[in-house]
Design a protein around this motif. Structure first.
Motif, PDB file in Angstrom:
ATOM      1  N   VAL A   1      33.949  34.162 -31.908  1.00 27.25           N
ATOM      2  CA  VAL A   1      35.113  33.535 -31.418  1.00 27.25           C
ATOM      3  C   VAL A   1      36.277  33.271 -32.186  1.00 27.25           C
ATOM      4  CG1 VAL A   1      35.909  31.842 -29.788  1.00 27.25           C
ATOM      5  CG2 VAL A   1      33.803  32.734 -29.324  1.00 27.25           C
ATOM      6  N   LEU A   2      37.230  33.864 -32.255  1.00 26.16           N
ATOM      7  CA  LEU A   2      38.399  33.500 -33.126  1.00 26.16           C
ATOM      8  C   LEU A   2      39.489  32.392 -32.292  1.00 26.16           C
ATOM      9  CD1 LEU A   2      39.764  34.080 -36.096  1.00 26.16           C
ATOM     10  CD2 LEU A   2      41.016  35.583 -34.926  1.00 26.16           C
ATOM     11  N   VAL A   3      39.417  31.324 -32.992  1.00 19.90           N
ATOM     12  CA  VAL A   3      40.217  30.458 -32.439  1.00 19.90           C
ATOM     13  C   VAL A   3      41.505  30.100 -32.807  1.00 19.90           C
ATOM     14  CG1 VAL A   3      39.957  27.537 -31.875  1.00 19.90           C
ATOM     15  CG2 VAL A   3      37.879  28.971 -32.321  1.00 19.90           C
ATOM     16  N   PRO A   4      42.494  30.225 -31.943  1.00 24.56           N
ATOM     17  CA  PRO A   4      44.099  30.197 -32.224  1.00 24.56           C
ATOM     18  C   PRO A   4      44.247  28.830 -32.730  1.00 24.56           C
ATOM     19  CG  PRO A   4      43.619  31.359 -30.237  1.00 24.56           C
ATOM     20  CD  PRO A   4      42.518  30.625 -30.535  1.00 24.56           C
ATOM     21  N   GLU A   5      45.060  28.743 -33.854  1.00 26.76           N
ATOM     22  CA  GLU A   5      45.760  27.569 -34.375  1.00 26.76           C
ATOM     23  C   GLU A   5      44.579  26.598 -34.942  1.00 26.76           C
ATOM     24  OE1 GLU A   5      48.257  25.293 -31.649  1.00 26.76           O
ATOM     25  OE2 GLU A   5      49.289  27.330 -30.943  1.00 26.76           O
ATOM     26  N   GLY A   6      43.266  27.168 -34.990  1.00 23.40           N
ATOM     27  CA  GLY A   6      42.192  26.354 -35.504  1.00 23.40           C
ATOM     28  C   GLY A   6      42.210  26.317 -37.102  1.00 23.40           C
ATOM     29  N   ARG A   7      41.954  25.248 -37.967  1.00 25.54           N
ATOM     30  CA  ARG A   7      41.692  25.298 -39.168  1.00 25.54           C
ATOM     31  C   ARG A   7      40.132  25.401 -39.402  1.00 25.54           C
ATOM     32  NH1 ARG A   7      46.252  20.794 -41.343  1.00 25.54           N
ATOM     33  NH2 ARG A   7      47.563  21.405 -39.783  1.00 25.54           N
ATOM     34  N   HIS A   8      39.824  24.871 -40.521  1.00 24.46           N
ATOM     35  CA  HIS A   8      38.430  25.134 -41.018  1.00 24.46           C
ATOM     36  C   HIS A   8      37.206  24.277 -40.220  1.00 24.46           C
ATOM     37  CE1 HIS A   8      34.924  26.408 -43.584  1.00 24.46           C
ATOM     38  NE2 HIS A   8      34.829  25.189 -43.900  1.00 24.46           N
ATOM     39  N   ASP A   9      37.645  23.146 -40.094  1.00 23.96           N
ATOM     40  CA  ASP A   9      36.677  22.260 -39.279  1.00 23.96           C
ATOM     41  C   ASP A   9      37.026  22.058 -37.931  1.00 23.96           C
ATOM     42  OD1 ASP A   9      34.778  20.335 -38.423  1.00 23.96           O
ATOM     43  OD2 ASP A   9      34.815  19.391 -40.318  1.00 23.96           O
ATOM     44  N   LEU A  10      36.446  23.171 -37.258  1.00 26.96           N
ATOM     45  CA  LEU A  10      36.741  23.169 -35.703  1.00 26.96           C
ATOM     46  C   LEU A  10      36.295  21.805 -34.811  1.00 26.96           C
ATOM     47  CD1 LEU A  10      36.646  26.989 -35.076  1.00 26.96           C
ATOM     48  CD2 LEU A  10      38.593  25.566 -35.361  1.00 26.96           C
ATOM     49  N   LEU A  11      34.895  21.364 -35.355  1.00 31.40           N
ATOM     50  CA  LEU A  11      34.386  20.264 -34.803  1.00 31.40           C
ATOM     51  C   LEU A  11      35.134  18.927 -34.742  1.00 31.40           C
ATOM     52  CD1 LEU A  11      30.746  21.073 -36.011  1.00 31.40           C
ATOM     53  CD2 LEU A  11      31.509  21.505 -33.872  1.00 31.40           C
ATOM     54  N   SER A  12      36.065  18.853 -35.719  1.00 26.96           N
ATOM     55  CA  SER A  12      36.966  17.943 -35.803  1.00 26.96           C
ATOM     56  C   SER A  12      38.502  18.108 -35.675  1.00 26.96           C
ATOM     57  CB  SER A  12      36.810  17.310 -37.098  1.00 26.96           C
ATOM     58  OG  SER A  12      35.477  16.885 -37.509  1.00 26.96           O
ATOM     59  N   GLU A  13      38.869  19.398 -34.934  1.00 28.69           N
ATOM     60  CA  GLU A  13      40.190  19.779 -34.804  1.00 28.69           C
ATOM     61  C   GLU A  13      40.778  18.871 -33.499  1.00 28.69           C
ATOM     62  OE1 GLU A  13      42.688  21.168 -35.137  1.00 28.69           O
ATOM     63  OE2 GLU A  13      42.396  22.603 -36.763  1.00 28.69           O
ATOM     64  N   LYS A  14      42.148  19.310 -33.232  1.00 30.60           N
ATOM     65  CA  LYS A  14      42.969  18.657 -32.147  1.00 30.60           C
ATOM     66  C   LYS A  14      42.017  18.619 -30.946  1.00 30.60           C
ATOM     67  CE  LYS A  14      47.189  20.185 -34.108  1.00 30.60           C
ATOM     68  NZ  LYS A  14      48.330  21.150 -33.774  1.00 30.60           N
ATOM     69  N   PRO A  15      42.070  17.582 -30.124  1.00 33.16           N
ATOM     70  CA  PRO A  15      41.121  17.612 -28.833  1.00 33.16           C
ATOM     71  C   PRO A  15      41.009  18.639 -28.025  1.00 33.16           C
ATOM     72  CG  PRO A  15      42.172  15.286 -29.070  1.00 33.16           C
ATOM     73  CD  PRO A  15      42.949  16.401 -30.189  1.00 33.16           C
ATOM     74  N   VAL A  16      42.054  19.449 -27.648  1.00 31.87           N
ATOM     75  CA  VAL A  16      42.152  20.629 -26.886  1.00 31.87           C
ATOM     76  C   VAL A  16      41.178  21.806 -27.551  1.00 31.87           C
ATOM     77  CG1 VAL A  16      44.259  21.582 -27.686  1.00 31.87           C
ATOM     78  CG2 VAL A  16      43.473  22.160 -25.498  1.00 31.87           C
ATOM     79  N   ILE A  17      41.373  21.832 -28.880  1.00 32.82           N
ATOM     80  CA  ILE A  17      40.650  22.755 -29.491  1.00 32.82           C
ATOM     81  C   ILE A  17      39.053  22.618 -29.624  1.00 32.82           C
ATOM     82  CG2 ILE A  17      40.424  24.014 -31.862  1.00 32.82           C
ATOM     83  CD1 ILE A  17      43.450  23.870 -32.230  1.00 32.82           C
ATOM     84  N   ARG A  18      38.949  21.215 -30.276  1.00 35.47           N
ATOM     85  CA  ARG A  18      37.617  20.796 -30.433  1.00 35.47           C
ATOM     86  C   ARG A  18      36.674  20.988 -29.077  1.00 35.47           C
ATOM     87  NH1 ARG A  18      38.047  15.121 -31.733  1.00 35.47           N
ATOM     88  NH2 ARG A  18      38.384  14.870 -29.596  1.00 35.47           N
ATOM     89  N   GLU A  19      37.275  20.459 -27.982  1.00 33.69           N
ATOM     90  CA  GLU A  19      36.741  20.367 -26.785  1.00 33.69           C
ATOM     91  C   GLU A  19      36.277  21.908 -26.157  1.00 33.69           C
ATOM     92  OE1 GLU A  19      34.331  18.547 -23.956  1.00 33.69           O
ATOM     93  OE2 GLU A  19      35.272  17.670 -25.591  1.00 33.69           O
ATOM     94  N   ALA A  20      37.122  22.822 -26.422  1.00 37.06           N
ATOM     95  CA  ALA A  20      37.013  24.078 -26.000  1.00 37.06           C
ATOM     96  C   ALA A  20      35.828  24.692 -26.806  1.00 37.06           C
ATOM     97  CB  ALA A  20      38.435  25.004 -26.198  1.00 37.06           C
ATOM     98  N   VAL A  21      35.651  24.522 -27.993  1.00 40.83           N
ATOM     99  CA  VAL A  21      34.569  24.828 -28.836  1.00 40.83           C
ATOM    100  C   VAL A  21      33.396  24.306 -28.564  1.00 40.83           C
ATOM    101  CG1 VAL A  21      33.663  25.007 -31.205  1.00 40.83           C
ATOM    102  CG2 VAL A  21      35.946  25.597 -30.864  1.00 40.83           C
ATOM    103  N   ILE A  22      33.308  22.924 -28.388  1.00 39.15           N
ATOM    104  CA  ILE A  22      32.066  22.251 -27.987  1.00 39.15           C
ATOM    105  C   ILE A  22      31.635  22.469 -26.682  1.00 39.15           C
ATOM    106  CG2 ILE A  22      31.056  20.040 -27.521  1.00 39.15           C
ATOM    107  CD1 ILE A  22      32.843  18.617 -29.655  1.00 39.15           C
ATOM    108  N   GLU A  23      32.426  22.788 -25.688  1.00 42.21           N
ATOM    109  CA  GLU A  23      32.087  23.173 -24.306  1.00 42.21           C
ATOM    110  C   GLU A  23      31.244  24.446 -24.338  1.00 42.21           C
ATOM    111  OE1 GLU A  23      32.044  22.230 -21.376  1.00 42.21           O
ATOM    112  OE2 GLU A  23      32.572  19.851 -21.831  1.00 42.21           O
ATOM    113  N   GLN A  24      31.654  25.457 -25.248  1.00 42.36           N
ATOM    114  CA  GLN A  24      31.217  26.848 -25.482  1.00 42.36           C
ATOM    115  C   GLN A  24      29.826  26.483 -26.119  1.00 42.36           C
ATOM    116  OE1 GLN A  24      33.458  30.330 -26.231  1.00 42.36           O
ATOM    117  NE2 GLN A  24      34.944  28.793 -26.875  1.00 42.36           N
TER     118      GLN A  24
END
Length: 316
Positions: free
Chosen positions: A283-306
């Motif tokens: 999964v390539l995450v748009p606008e994500g930087r290196h630490d996706l587990l601590s990214e902006k809420p909309v990005i982080r939650e999408a990753v964690i939900e998956q």
């Protein structure tokens, strides 16, 4: 198991967390921590092992543990050797160093044994972050007992231009051969990244709140921090990435995430690995930087939900 220091006030994790000391096979003392599922959680789904990235430590994963607990998962985290409160490996405790990258396998084995000793709820799954994903991948190839895994910004290759890669490999090897393996590599120093890089210039996250959280931890407990890497760590990491590239992927369910704006790890190495991973997805995450587990809420939650869907045996 003997209790170890645990800074719950800065971790901001679930209630009831405890830390323990363990010994690796080669004698290195390691710190481990477990956040259990509270009686108010919706259900018990097992235990998620966290394999931290370079410079990571237990308390940094408190927010993630809280999110996992809300979904019914306990969390088990380790301070790798040379990190957090585990034994430091050099006279200067601020240097990130390892004699052999495969030494981290002793730490992973100690973590698995501690989970057995504590009789942590199963199934056991894992989230590997950056360097921790490299350690976990070798562990899985070796047959470490996990039922599913998720990797975030996995360090299966380090982003370096080809000429720089050649020079870095040769220079770090020469430094080790001449007794300078424990010295800082060029451009590295003893200051922790979060204390010297302002939020606006950081490559880890676009979430200012999370970055401030890390900075407050560094201020409250500087003994948890480390600085830059040694020649030895650099040389071993480059060698390990090459070694991992030739290993087959284990046949367990897996997700691997990489931020589109991640400039620290080699995206092609991740894409190539996951293309041949049975039951695996990239999964390539748009606008994500290196630490996706601590990214902006909309990005982080999408990753964690998956990840939660994967851990819960659902189709991601």
């Amino acid at each position: 198991m003997e209790q170890a220091p645990f800074f719950t006030e800065i971790a901001e994790g679930p209630e009831g967390g405890q830390a323990f000391w363990a010994r690796a096979e080669d004698g290195v003392r390691l710190r481990l921590a477990h956040w259990p599922v509270s009686s108010t959680a919706l259900r018990g789904e097992g235990t998620v092992f966290i394999a931290p990235g370079r410079s990571g430590y237990i308390e940094r994963y408190g927010h993630l543990a809280k999110r996992l607990e809300e979904a019914g998962f306990g969390t088990f985290v380790i301070d790798w050797r040379g990190h957090g409160l585990s034994d430091r490996l050099t006279e200067d405790p601020n240097i990130c160093h390892v004699e052999r990258f495969t030494d981290y396998q002793h730490d992973l084995d100690a973590m698995i044994q501690a989970a057995r000793d504590l009789d942590l709820p199963r199934p056991w799954t894992l989230i590997g972050n950056s360097m921790g994903a490299a350690i976990a991948l070798r562990g899985l190839v070796r047959g470490v007992e996990l039922t599913a895994c998720a990797f975030v910004g996995p360090m299966w290759g380090i982003t370096l231009l080809p000429p720089v890669r050649s020079i870095a490999g040769l220079l770090s090897k020469f430094a080790r051969l001449t007794g300078f393996g424990e010295r800082f590599a060029p451009g590295q120093d003893g200051q922790p990244y979060v204390t010297k890089a302002p939020f606006e210039e950081n490559t880890m996250t676009g979430n200012a709140e999370e970055y401030t959280y890390w900075q407050s931890q560094a201020k409250a407990h500087p003994e948890l921090m480390i600085g830059g890497v040694s020649f030895g760590w650099l040389n071993e990491s480059l060698k390990e990435c090459r070694a991992l590239a030739s290993m087959p992927s284990p046949a367990i369910p897996c997700l691997a995430f990489c931020g589109e704006d991640d400039g620290d790890v080699d995206k092609e190495a991740i894409r190539t690995r996951m293309a041949d991973w049975p039951n695996g997805n990239y999964v390539l995450v748009p606008e994500g930087r290196h630490d996706l587990l601590s990214e902006k809420p909309v990005i982080r939650e999408a990753v964690i939900e998956q990840i939660l869907n994967l851990m819960g045996n659902y189709n991601p």
